[in-house]
Structures are given as structure tokens and as C-alpha cells.
Scaffold this active site. Structure first.
Site, PDB file in Angstrom:
ATOM      1  CG  ASN A   1      -1.983  -0.973   1.258  1.00 46.27           C
ATOM      2  OD1 ASN A   1      -2.418  -1.423   0.203  1.00 46.27           O
ATOM      3  ND2 ASN A   1      -2.426  -1.360   2.433  1.00 46.27           N
TER       4      ASN A   1
ATOM      5  CD  GLU B   1      -3.736  -4.934   4.448  1.00 49.50           C
ATOM      6  OE1 GLU B   1      -2.766  -4.705   3.692  1.00 49.50           O
ATOM      7  OE2 GLU B   1      -3.946  -4.289   5.482  1.00 49.50           O
TER       8      GLU B   1
ATOM      9  CB  THR C   1       0.069  -9.097  19.462  1.00 55.98           C
ATOM     10  OG1 THR C   1      -0.928  -8.856  18.455  1.00 55.98           O
ATOM     11  CG2 THR C   1       1.235  -9.836  18.840  1.00 55.98           C
TER      12      THR C   1
ATOM     13  CE  LYS D   1      -4.630  -5.885  27.583  1.00 53.60           C
ATOM     14  NZ  LYS D   1      -5.945  -6.482  27.576  1.00 53.60           N
TER      15      LYS D   1
ATOM     16  CG  ASP E   1       2.917   5.749  13.378  1.00 52.71           C
ATOM     17  OD1 ASP E   1       1.958   4.980  13.578  1.00 52.71           O
ATOM     18  OD2 ASP E   1       3.199   6.210  12.256  1.00 52.71           O
TER      19      ASP E   1
ATOM     20  CG  ASP F   1       2.265  -5.358   9.504  1.00 52.80           C
ATOM     21  OD1 ASP F   1       1.371  -6.188   9.765  1.00 52.80           O
ATOM     22  OD2 ASP F   1       2.030  -4.233   9.009  1.00 52.80           O
TER      23      ASP F   1
HETATM   24  O1  RIB Z   1      -0.336  -2.972   9.503  1.00 56.41           O
HETATM   25  C1  RIB Z   1      -0.132  -1.673   9.042  1.00 56.41           C
HETATM   26  C2  RIB Z   1      -0.558  -1.545   7.619  1.00 56.41           C
HETATM   27  O2  RIB Z   1      -1.947  -1.751   7.547  1.00 56.41           O
HETATM   28  C3  RIB Z   1      -0.335  -0.181   7.019  1.00 56.41           C
HETATM   29  O3  RIB Z   1       0.941  -0.032   6.446  1.00 56.41           O
HETATM   30  C4  RIB Z   1      -1.493  -0.036   6.038  1.00 56.41           C
HETATM   31  O4  RIB Z   1      -1.091  -0.010   4.711  1.00 56.41           O
HETATM   32  C5  RIB Z   1      -2.411  -1.207   6.335  1.00 56.41           C
HETATM   33  O5  RIB Z   1      -2.296  -2.210   5.409  1.00 56.41           O
END
Ligand code: RIB
Length: 294
Positions: A10, A136, A211, A215, A237, A243
Site C-alpha cells: 500500500n 488484504e 498480541t 499487555k 506511531d 507486522d
Molecule cells: O499494519 C499496518 C498496515 O496496515 C499499514 O501499512 C497499512 O497499509 C495497512 O495495510
């Protein structure tokens, strides 16, 4: 052993805001940035930075060339990426003053992955290889079915969660990686041990990572349960923290590292990620994870 990530890519449009916008409200952002992201791309970058050899398959759309370049710059193999005449998948991300985020996704090119592309790509992989997936992309169920037929081990991060995921046959999944919200959506349970018991009863060979934000996290296999605390950092952030955890955990696990160490390296990498802005660009290198003082 090879790792194939059939995953999303993305363009992330991130807006830093005081609070998440409310219904009917117009809110001025303090800052706006565009950067590479997508759960699939982030996971591949995390795997590669951790030291794994990873192949990323998927679709590059209009405006998405830089995402392919970023994967290559990080040592990810891109020969199974296809080009499509569709807008690149993208995400609109709000990050509030506490570093929490909320995300709107537009699938675009990520929803153009065809069964033909899946068949062609899987021909290059076999039973000793791993397939990493998130929700996704298009044809997720087909990918799981075909990879399982080949005997590949499948890792699934069922995010974003959709109703059809409740009906998947998790006997075809080796590792499931979920957060608390997804755990509840999938099992109706909230506590980690009850989530595990519900899944283990139905799918006795499945292994689970759950996750839970600040916690910490749990790793459950039929043989053991491991708790991992969070390493405290100043949160800037949280985008791509999960990921990053996934990539670092899988790199260790697929290389035979004891699960306790896999969890620890994943938690450290994830902590560094939340201390920085952005998604893929916030994922640390292995040396940073090894040297970081918590
Ligand atoms: O997990 C974070 C990601 O979720 C972002 O980078 C966004 O693109 C969404 O896919």
C-alpha cells in the site's frame, strides 16, 4: 526452505491528528506524509531485515513502482510481482497524539491477484516452504487451499477481519497471528488462554501468536505456552508494529530458534518500530534490534 509472502502493498497516507476524527467533524491534521506500507509489504521487509530470504508476490498497480523498489532495496525477491492496470492499494491512516492509529484501506491492485497468478507462483515452491498471508489480498482461501495441497506450511494474519474468516478451515494453517480484537472476533473469547483453548480444541495442530498491545503477547503451541512482555519505549506511531512482530518472529521460527527467543526478538523489533513514524520505514534492522538498550 523458502518463504513466500503473497501480500498486500500500500501507499500509506498518514495524517497526524490530535484525536481521531468524529462523525460530522472536519479536523485539521498537524502533519501529513505518504510512505510505503501494506501489511504484506511490511511483513516482507521485517522478514528481510531480520535476515530471512523472502519472496514477495502480489500486484503492483498504477503509482506503485516505488513499492517494488523498496522491497528490492531491502533484499526481498520480487520476480513474482505482476503489474496491473488498477490503482495501487492504499491506506488512509490517522495517528493520534498517543501514537494510536486507525486505518481505512482501499484494496485496489491488491485485489487483482488471480487464481492463475497464484497457480503460476506456487509452482516455484514446495513442501518445505512457508507461505505468509494477510487478509488484504484477493483469493485468500484459494491460496490457503493450493499451498496446503502442496504441503506448504501456511502462516495467516487474518487482518482486517471479515466474517468469512470464521469459516476457514484452520487445520490448513500452521501458525495464526492475531491481536485481541481479532481473537474475540474469531472465538468470542477475550483472555489469551480461553482463546487458545477454543482454537486448540477445534484445530489440535494449530499454533497461535496473540498480541495484546502494551499487555504483551502469547505464543501457544500444543507443547508450550510462552508469555512475552512489551519493552517500554515512547510510543510515536503504532503502525506496522504487528507486522514487524510477525516478520521477526517468523524469521526466528523458520530458522529453528527456540520460540522464547523468537518472541523476544519480535517484541524488541516491534518496540523499536512504535518509537518511530511510519510503517515499512520504521522497521528496524537486525543489528538495531540486537543493540537496542531497553
Ligand atoms: O499494519 C499496518 C498496515 O496496515 C499499514 O501499512 C497499512 O497499509 C495497512 O495495510
Amino acid at each position: 526452505m523458502k518463504i513466500l509472502n503473497f501480500g498486500s502493498m500500500n501507499l500509506d497516507y498518514t495524517y497526524h491528528v490530535e484525536h481521531f476524527v468524529q462523525p460530522g467533524e472536519t479536523l485539521a491534521a498537524k502533519e501529513q506524509k505518504m510512505a510505503p506500507g501494506g501489511k504484506g509489504l511490511n511483513q516482507s521487509v521485517a522478514l528481510a531485515k531480520a535476515g530471512a530470504e523472502v519472496f514477495h508476490a502480489g500486484c503492483i498497480g498504477i503509482g506503485g513502482e516505488a513499492l517494488k523498489t523498496l522491497l528490492e532495496e531491502n533484499g526481498v525477491h520480487t520476480e513474482y510481482l505482476h503489474k496491473v492496470e488498477e490503482l495501487q492499494g492504499n491506506a488512509m491512516i490517522q495517528v493520534d497524539s498517543t501514537g494510536e492509529n486507525c486505518i481505512i484501506l482501499y484494496g485496489g491492485s491488491n485485489r487483482m491477484i488471480s487464481t492463475e497468478q497464484i497457480d503460476e507462483t506456487l509452482e516455484h515452491f514446495s513442501a518445505e516452504d512457508w507461505l505468509v498471508l494477510q487478509n488484504e489480498v484477493s483469493n485468500l482461501e484459494y491460496m490457503i487451499e493450493k499451498a496446503s495441497e502442496k504441503g506448504m506450511k501456511v502462516v495467516l494474519n487474518p487482518s482486517p477481519f471479515e466474517a468469512f474468516l470464521e469459516k476457514l478451515d484452520y487445520n490448513n494453517i500452521s501458525w495464526l497471528l492475531i491481536n485481541e480484537v481479532e481473537a474475540h472476533q474469531l472465538t468470542g473469547k477475550t483472555e489469551a488462554d480461553t482463546v487458545w483453548n477454543a482454537l486448540h480444541e477445534k484445530y489440535p495442530k494449530l499454533c497461535l501468536i496473540m498480541t495484546m498491545g502494551v499487555k504483551g503477547s502469547y505464543c501457544f503451541t500444543p507443547q508450550e505456552a510462552i508469555y512475552q512482555k512489551v519493552f517500554p519505549v515512547e510510543t510515536v506511531d503504532t503502525t506496522a508494529a504487528g507486522d514487524t512482530f510477525t516478520g521477526y518472529f517468523l524469521q526466528g521460527m523458520t530458522n529453528g530458534l527456540p520460540l522464547k527467543e523468537c518472541m523476544e526478538q519480535a517484541a524488541k523489533a516491534s518496540a523499536i518500530c512504535v518509537s518511530r513514524e511510519g510503517a515499512a520505514i520504521a522497521i528496524p534492522m537486525r543489528t538495531e534490534v540486537e543493540n537496542f538498550k531497553f
